[in-house]
Motif scaffolding. Sequence first.
Motif, PDB file in Angstrom:
ATOM      1  N   PHE A 176       0.048   5.886  10.424  1.00 52.25           N
ATOM      2  CA  PHE A 176      -0.417   6.663   9.422  1.00 52.25           C
ATOM      3  C   PHE A 176       0.656   6.776   8.275  1.00 52.25           C
ATOM      4  O   PHE A 176       1.870   6.394   8.527  1.00 52.25           O
ATOM      5  CB  PHE A 176      -1.000   7.947   9.811  1.00 52.25           C
ATOM      6  CG  PHE A 176       0.120   8.965  10.007  1.00 52.25           C
ATOM      7  CD1 PHE A 176       0.703   9.783   9.136  1.00 52.25           C
ATOM      8  CD2 PHE A 176       0.936   8.932  11.349  1.00 52.25           C
ATOM      9  CE1 PHE A 176       1.757  10.906   9.329  1.00 52.25           C
ATOM     10  CE2 PHE A 176       1.790   9.932  11.456  1.00 52.25           C
ATOM     11  CZ  PHE A 176       2.230  10.730  10.807  1.00 52.25           C
ATOM     12  N   ALA A 177       0.209   6.960   7.110  1.00 59.06           N
ATOM     13  CA  ALA A 177       0.862   7.286   5.957  1.00 59.06           C
ATOM     14  C   ALA A 177       2.079   6.174   5.612  1.00 59.06           C
ATOM     15  O   ALA A 177       3.329   6.227   5.292  1.00 59.06           O
ATOM     16  CB  ALA A 177       1.752   8.410   6.283  1.00 59.06           C
ATOM     17  N   SER A 178       1.274   4.863   5.848  1.00 56.97           N
ATOM     18  CA  SER A 178       2.347   3.847   5.448  1.00 56.97           C
ATOM     19  C   SER A 178       1.384   2.660   5.127  1.00 56.97           C
ATOM     20  O   SER A 178      -0.057   2.509   5.456  1.00 56.97           O
ATOM     21  CB  SER A 178       3.054   3.394   6.631  1.00 56.97           C
ATOM     22  OG  SER A 178       2.379   2.857   7.755  1.00 56.97           O
ATOM     23  N   PRO A 179       1.892   1.624   4.193  1.00 57.69           N
ATOM     24  CA  PRO A 179       0.961   0.426   3.594  1.00 57.69           C
ATOM     25  C   PRO A 179       0.262  -0.322   4.928  1.00 57.69           C
ATOM     26  O   PRO A 179      -0.744  -0.880   4.656  1.00 57.69           O
ATOM     27  CB  PRO A 179       1.652  -0.213   2.825  1.00 57.69           C
ATOM     28  CG  PRO A 179       2.846   0.751   2.349  1.00 57.69           C
ATOM     29  CD  PRO A 179       3.059   1.566   3.494  1.00 57.69           C
ATOM     30  N   ASN A 204      -7.093   4.907  -5.173  1.00 58.97           N
ATOM     31  CA  ASN A 204      -6.433   4.607  -3.879  1.00 58.97           C
ATOM     32  C   ASN A 204      -4.940   4.804  -4.027  1.00 58.97           C
ATOM     33  O   ASN A 204      -4.360   5.140  -2.902  1.00 58.97           O
ATOM     34  CB  ASN A 204      -6.520   3.106  -3.372  1.00 58.97           C
ATOM     35  CG  ASN A 204      -6.315   2.031  -4.469  1.00 58.97           C
ATOM     36  OD1 ASN A 204      -6.517   2.167  -5.293  1.00 58.97           O
ATOM     37  ND2 ASN A 204      -5.586   1.208  -3.837  1.00 58.97           N
ATOM     38  N   VAL A 205      -4.408   4.382  -4.991  1.00 57.15           N
ATOM     39  CA  VAL A 205      -2.891   4.530  -5.245  1.00 57.15           C
ATOM     40  C   VAL A 205      -2.359   5.866  -5.102  1.00 57.15           C
ATOM     41  O   VAL A 205      -1.477   6.015  -4.587  1.00 57.15           O
ATOM     42  CB  VAL A 205      -2.395   3.998  -6.856  1.00 57.15           C
ATOM     43  CG1 VAL A 205      -0.924   3.907  -7.004  1.00 57.15           C
ATOM     44  CG2 VAL A 205      -2.882   2.348  -6.667  1.00 57.15           C
ATOM     45  N   TYR A 206      -3.090   6.836  -5.557  1.00 54.96           N
ATOM     46  CA  TYR A 206      -2.565   8.193  -5.725  1.00 54.96           C
ATOM     47  C   TYR A 206      -2.797   8.663  -4.164  1.00 54.96           C
ATOM     48  O   TYR A 206      -2.060   9.544  -3.805  1.00 54.96           O
ATOM     49  CB  TYR A 206      -3.323   8.989  -6.642  1.00 54.96           C
ATOM     50  CG  TYR A 206      -3.127   8.466  -8.030  1.00 54.96           C
ATOM     51  CD1 TYR A 206      -2.110   8.563  -8.647  1.00 54.96           C
ATOM     52  CD2 TYR A 206      -4.151   7.647  -8.771  1.00 54.96           C
ATOM     53  CE1 TYR A 206      -1.775   8.298 -10.031  1.00 54.96           C
ATOM     54  CE2 TYR A 206      -4.229   7.134 -10.114  1.00 54.96           C
ATOM     55  CZ  TYR A 206      -2.982   7.489 -10.499  1.00 54.96           C
ATOM     56  OH  TYR A 206      -2.673   7.229 -11.937  1.00 54.96           O
ATOM     57  N   LEU A 207      -4.040   8.427  -3.604  1.00 57.62           N
ATOM     58  CA  LEU A 207      -4.227   8.642  -2.236  1.00 57.62           C
ATOM     59  C   LEU A 207      -3.079   8.159  -1.263  1.00 57.62           C
ATOM     60  O   LEU A 207      -2.405   9.106  -0.388  1.00 57.62           O
ATOM     61  CB  LEU A 207      -5.663   8.232  -1.692  1.00 57.62           C
ATOM     62  CG  LEU A 207      -6.833   9.206  -2.093  1.00 57.62           C
ATOM     63  CD1 LEU A 207      -7.848   8.467  -2.056  1.00 57.62           C
ATOM     64  CD2 LEU A 207      -6.766  10.525  -1.614  1.00 57.62           C
ATOM     65  N   PHE A 240      -2.314   9.631   2.298  1.00 61.55           N
ATOM     66  CA  PHE A 240      -3.710   9.222   2.774  1.00 61.55           C
ATOM     67  C   PHE A 240      -4.008   7.654   2.859  1.00 61.55           C
ATOM     68  O   PHE A 240      -5.059   7.350   1.900  1.00 61.55           O
ATOM     69  CB  PHE A 240      -4.876   9.997   2.076  1.00 61.55           C
ATOM     70  CG  PHE A 240      -4.825  11.358   2.221  1.00 61.55           C
ATOM     71  CD1 PHE A 240      -5.485  11.844   3.370  1.00 61.55           C
ATOM     72  CD2 PHE A 240      -3.868  12.436   1.565  1.00 61.55           C
ATOM     73  CE1 PHE A 240      -5.525  13.335   3.807  1.00 61.55           C
ATOM     74  CE2 PHE A 240      -4.069  13.836   1.857  1.00 61.55           C
ATOM     75  CZ  PHE A 240      -4.611  14.180   2.976  1.00 61.55           C
ATOM     76  N   ASP A 241      -2.973   6.984   3.269  1.00 65.97           N
ATOM     77  CA  ASP A 241      -3.323   5.280   3.389  1.00 65.97           C
ATOM     78  C   ASP A 241      -4.500   5.187   4.387  1.00 65.97           C
ATOM     79  O   ASP A 241      -4.850   5.898   5.210  1.00 65.97           O
ATOM     80  CB  ASP A 241      -2.026   4.945   3.985  1.00 65.97           C
ATOM     81  CG  ASP A 241      -0.894   4.984   3.155  1.00 65.97           C
ATOM     82  OD1 ASP A 241      -0.769   4.200   2.300  1.00 65.97           O
ATOM     83  OD2 ASP A 241      -0.230   6.098   3.112  1.00 65.97           O
ATOM     84  N   LEU A 242      -4.910   3.966   3.922  1.00 66.65           N
ATOM     85  CA  LEU A 242      -6.210   3.654   5.016  1.00 66.65           C
ATOM     86  C   LEU A 242      -5.455   3.207   6.304  1.00 66.65           C
ATOM     87  O   LEU A 242      -4.608   2.743   6.632  1.00 66.65           O
ATOM     88  CB  LEU A 242      -6.630   2.391   4.713  1.00 66.65           C
ATOM     89  CG  LEU A 242      -7.718   1.609   5.155  1.00 66.65           C
ATOM     90  CD1 LEU A 242      -9.137   2.321   5.203  1.00 66.65           C
ATOM     91  CD2 LEU A 242      -7.952  -0.004   4.692  1.00 66.65           C
ATOM     92  N   VAL A 243      -6.097   4.089   7.346  1.00 64.99           N
ATOM     93  CA  VAL A 243      -5.908   3.998   8.767  1.00 64.99           C
ATOM     94  C   VAL A 243      -6.879   2.970   9.541  1.00 64.99           C
ATOM     95  O   VAL A 243      -6.443   2.556  10.641  1.00 64.99           O
ATOM     96  CB  VAL A 243      -5.716   4.976   9.455  1.00 64.99           C
ATOM     97  CG1 VAL A 243      -4.441   6.152   8.779  1.00 64.99           C
ATOM     98  CG2 VAL A 243      -6.828   6.115   9.520  1.00 64.99           C
TER      99      VAL A 243
END
Length: 891
Positions: A136-139, A483-486, A491-494
């Motif tokens: 989580f929390a990573s690109p 999406n950039v701000y999330l 809140f990266d896509l998991v």
Amino acid sequence: MAGQDSLGTLSQLDVKGKTYHYYSLEKAADKLGDIKRLPVSLKVLLENLLRFEDGSTVTKDDLQAMVSWLKERKSSTEIAYRPARVLMQDFTGVPAVVDLAAMRDAVEKAGLQPDKINPLSAVDLVIDHSVMVDKFASPGAFEENVKIEMERNKERYQFLRWGQKAFDNFRVVPPGTGICHQVNLEYLAKVVWTKEEDGKTFAYPDTLVGTDSHTTMINGLGVLGWGVGGIEAEAAMLGQPVSMLIPEVVGFRLDGKLKEGVTATDLVLTVTQMLRSKGVVGKFVEFYGPGLDNLPLADRATIANMAPEYGATCGFFPVDKETLEYMKLTGRDQETMDLVEAYSKAQGTWRDNSVEPVFSDSMELNMKEVEPSLAGPKRPQDRVSLPQLSDSFDLLMKSSGISTDDDTTVPIEGTEHKLTHGDVVIAAITSCTNTSNPSVMMAAGLVAKKALEKGLQRKPWVKSSLAPGSKVVTDYLEKAGLNVYLDKLGFDLVGYGCTTCIGNSGPLPDEVAKAVDEGELVVSSVLSGNRNFEGRIHPQVQANWLASPPLVVAFALAGTTRIDLSTASLGDDQDGNPVYLKDIWPSEAEIAEQVQLVASEMFTKEYGANLFEGDEHWQSLNIPDSLTYKWQEDSTYVANPPFFEGIDKPAAGLKDVEDAYVLALFGDSITTDHISPAGAIKPDAPAGKYLQEQGVAVKDFNSYGSRRGNHEVMMRGTFANIRIKNLMVEGSTGGVTRHVPSGDEMSIYDAAMRYQEEGTPLVVLAGKEYGTGSSRDWAAKGTRLLGVKAVIAQSFERIHRSNLVGMGVLPLQFKDDESAEGFGLTGAEKITLSGIDDDIKPGQIIRAKAEKDNGEIVEFELLCRIDTANEIRYFKSGGILHHVLRELIAA
């Protein structure tokens, strides 16, 4: 398709030059009586009966009973309902396909062709419950989680790919596509179904049952559907009607509109609290009133989704112009939309504010009264207004025996931070309920944008995640640039699937987990889901709060639930000035501007011709080319279940239960999560010990849900929830009980196995609302495999009661206000149940005798909760699938 049609209702409908045949409700009314004010949901049922009238399973009396309902506003008539299709997700779908594969084995053993076992109704299975939030929390979180998911679930996915090839009328939507309910809403549902037969095109309502409780979401689109157990769904697939009483219908009138700053989530939590308090278990809820004019379809779907939480069979919204607008938005073709409008108007199922239906009961809500809310910490119906959250958390602490003055803090190893009671350790934008709703998703993105512009950041101890219900969500967040701000807030896509809400939250960071355990802290999760039952979200998180996506972001910023976000500062901006929630909360106009960016092309792109083909991971799975499955003896994921052993022999007759011991004594609100856990498998639990004995490392346990295809794991997991409280063992938490003859304390599984060795039958005693929650067939299957003959409770939730019958376990209900506690039962008694024989009737009285350890005898009467004649037939065969197999073999 063509039924007996004793009323002569078969008609033609011409739509833009194409002719459709249909069974006319208007013509039925000419013979049966006026049905104009019949609830629309019941009109759908009436059409179903007209279409399948055969003089046997559906008779003219059944049709008349639907009209007679208008006088009494309820009915005791049992009907045979045949939905057009079945929807599954993989947690419930795998055991269903396992059963079908086992049935093929049984049929082949009986000397018949195995392909006699095939779905007769259209079945869609969407793989959406297996992705976990490991990264989580990573690109790269999404790609890493997908890779782990495929490695972790390879056996299960190979099995499903085999099923996709081996069975007719069975489609599989591969992993990484979306949550089944959102895929259903955005693509699979047609509102009006068609079928070619004898050179004619028949039109009829799109209806379904699903193996997930939240199948009800599709009612927001005017499609009648609800959740059933996997057992009942399998029977529906195999041509068995869904047996049901004509339901009561509670009308819910909506007026006004939501005020500024209030979300669809706040509305559904309010509706859930109202309806659960009202008591609508086993009933339909139908929404009506002028307020629907102000309710977008995504908001309707949000309300319909949570029908299981408010206890109803479904929460239905009739078809109207908003339905057509949504169908257009989501890329449905014009021919389908033209048919939906023409058919609904011809049948009188189009929403008409000038006609108020007759309901069994009604209630109303002016939406302007709705306030920002959460629900928790343990039940979705326990709504808490935003300012009251801190007080609610204090009540939880008191109930846990912790002083509200306890200011324990534990350093988080390797950081300068400390953790304390009430801190948010999980903030998840997840689940079908809200991630299908562009307004709350855009609002979440706008809150993130405004927070970052103010210099705020997620607290470092918060595990944050974004798991949308479909790829379309990613498309419109990207188009809006939100999406950039999330991402910048963590809140990266998991993944695309049901993650945190189903217990797939993954592990907490080691240093956070260590601090929680060291301080015995009561910490929180905040998620945009629909379920927050005990032990479901994460074993280390005791307080779980349902909230809208923008509030999830806000609590990630605050880092604690011991706060009044309506007045307290979230932190300071770059200039040292306090920032409040109102400073970063978007206006309705701002949200509406972003929602306008959602376009049809997004849906047509994501739901293209390759939907069922999957990616390279899916395509690379090797599968056997065979009608029967080649079971792997060493598999810990998929195993041939023992349910159909001896199926080629006649069913044993029913008989009384004599001198049974009590396996467990429970209080109120025992959920299917308590009975058949989701989420993590503990190493020291019976299931964990079994897996280790099979050579499975703890790190490879996966979840209970992912192992539902293996009965050895699941029967060990039955009643093994870490929060379940068996009142036979005072002060206990977890799946423990007392073996009554010896007095030994042990796991419920071990006790059940000892009783089986001793040849002793078992019963379970419970309070009110037994079996609430998800439609888990393993809650009934596991109960049967443990040797439980009957469950005696004060009341049952609809799906679980049906599942118990479907597995040959007798559901019995205390009369009136009687209870185990009222009779002084402690679980140490021997229980004898009399009146159980081949002449058993729905709702009959069963006599019970409890012999206490001091020799005292307590006698009382129980209601047999086998509710219909069809269910009696299933129960006498040993279960619903056993009934289907026995009939097939005998034919």
